[in-house]
Design an enzyme around this catalytic site. Sequence first.
Site, PDB file in Angstrom:
ATOM      1  N   HIS A   1      68.770   2.062  91.761  1.00 53.97           N
ATOM      2  CA  HIS A   1      68.950   1.948  90.311  1.00 53.97           C
ATOM      3  C   HIS A   1      69.867   3.059  89.786  1.00 53.97           C
ATOM      4  O   HIS A   1      70.839   2.790  89.059  1.00 53.97           O
ATOM      5  CB  HIS A   1      67.582   2.031  89.628  1.00 53.97           C
ATOM      6  CG  HIS A   1      67.637   1.991  88.136  1.00 53.97           C
ATOM      7  ND1 HIS A   1      67.460   0.839  87.415  1.00 53.97           N
ATOM      8  CD2 HIS A   1      67.851   2.972  87.219  1.00 53.97           C
ATOM      9  CE1 HIS A   1      67.561   1.093  86.119  1.00 53.97           C
ATOM     10  NE2 HIS A   1      67.791   2.390  85.976  1.00 53.97           N
ATOM     11  N   GLU A   2      69.549   4.287  90.157  1.00 56.76           N
ATOM     12  CA  GLU A   2      70.342   5.411  89.653  1.00 56.76           C
ATOM     13  C   GLU A   2      71.755   5.410  90.232  1.00 56.76           C
ATOM     14  O   GLU A   2      72.699   5.838  89.571  1.00 56.76           O
ATOM     15  CB  GLU A   2      69.638   6.740  89.964  1.00 56.76           C
ATOM     16  CG  GLU A   2      68.269   6.892  89.322  1.00 56.76           C
ATOM     17  CD  GLU A   2      68.294   6.721  87.804  1.00 56.76           C
ATOM     18  OE1 GLU A   2      69.352   6.984  87.190  1.00 56.76           O
ATOM     19  OE2 GLU A   2      67.262   6.305  87.248  1.00 56.76           O
TER      20      GLU A   2
ATOM     21  N   HIS B   1      74.025   3.483  87.906  1.00 54.20           N
ATOM     22  CA  HIS B   1      74.537   4.299  86.793  1.00 54.20           C
ATOM     23  C   HIS B   1      75.648   5.230  87.276  1.00 54.20           C
ATOM     24  O   HIS B   1      76.707   5.349  86.653  1.00 54.20           O
ATOM     25  CB  HIS B   1      73.406   5.137  86.189  1.00 54.20           C
ATOM     26  CG  HIS B   1      72.346   4.346  85.493  1.00 54.20           C
ATOM     27  ND1 HIS B   1      72.625   3.403  84.534  1.00 54.20           N
ATOM     28  CD2 HIS B   1      70.983   4.384  85.594  1.00 54.20           C
ATOM     29  CE1 HIS B   1      71.485   2.884  84.071  1.00 54.20           C
ATOM     30  NE2 HIS B   1      70.484   3.461  84.713  1.00 54.20           N
TER      31      HIS B   1
END
Length: 448
Positions: free
Chosen positions: A22-23, A26
């Site tokens: 997920h990170e 980003h």
Amino acid sequence: MNPFFGSVFWLLVTLGVLVTFHEFGHYWVARRCGVKVLRFSVGFGRAIWKRTGHDGTEYQVAAIPLGGYVKMLDAREGEVDPALAGQEFTGKPVWQRIAIVAAGPGFNLIFTIVALWLMFMLGKPDAAPIVTAAPQSLAATAGIRPGDRLLSVGGTPVATWSDTMDTVADAMLGREPLPLRVRGQDGAERPLVLPLEQLPAGQDVGQYFDRLGLKLAPPPAIAATVDNGEPAALAGIRGGDRLVSVNGQPVGDFAQFARQVREQAAKSPRLAVGIARDGRAQTVEVTAKWASLEGQSPRWVIGVRPPPGEQAVLRYGPAGAFAAALHTTWERTLSTFNMIGKMLSGQASPRNLSGVIGIAQVANASASMGPAWFLEFLALVSLSLAILNLLPIPVLDGGHLLYYLIELVKGSPVSERAMVIGQYIGLALLFTLMGLEFYNDIHRMLLS
């Protein structure tokens, strides 16, 4: 592995994989948009490992493994060196900020599809949907007979037991009649309807399943395997013998036989076991023993094993697996939003929510069932994270996306005061949700 330590280990694996992915979404899109990333953290709090990369980004693993974050150069958090003004987050066009924020849930969605694709190519071993009904249950009321094979649930064809349970669980949330099509042991097909409208409101899906009483049909009472040196073998029981009775009590299936062995041996370990071999009935004397098998709790056993149930394995080639992964992702997304909508409208109980403890228990159970099951588990948790993060709650990615959409409409950023108020509201909602999930997990543990 001990269930507690197994649950902790597989929870850490799950969170480590999904949070990192997920990170990274980003991080990757931020770098593509020219934003300077100051820190990439898996976990919160004090760093237990960190290093600084050639790009100046600090990479770390922190002590609290319940999330992570990407810290970018941001003028709202302090003065920015004029030489780095072009790499500052808030100075980027709003569409780039939207892309950076949406990339985390987007990467979770990609992970879901890839994990399901691998799962379908590996093949997930499962049980065929051959069922029975508990006495006086809703399934028995609907007309389910021992040995019925489920062909479709709610008009959707089913090939495995887990497919069946997923479809039934979704229907339970609405508590509406659910049509089935089954094939009996005589080969005749017939339509049935599960009267789910009779389920009481306000309970979780686990309690609904107990009331429904729909279960996998147990294997027949046959000693498929007799362990050498164990009480049954010493008494002369052979593989293939039909198990007829225990101390004169007739048994109809292997589950009933095992239950009778436990109950009768608790009174006296010396048992009279009736068997049928080559059409002839006889009784043998078996002395049960108190033992722990394969890490389970100690119990009375005699060393016979049932025949395996009919298996159903979903396996496809690369193209078919990818199509199945897309279809499953879409169906699970609709199911999740359906559950959210029913909880908001009061049709479904918030007791269906599960938190970290529940996730840890399912992680350990799915890992013990094999790689395909664990891949499916990771995929579904990843999808849940993507959907959760897209909800328009400040402090989550969806809340930031809401701010940027408002900015697109009004032509200027949301005021700092409005964002601060939104952060407090978002934190209150998030902590309330986490508290409810934790309460549900503890409640389930106390009832189990």
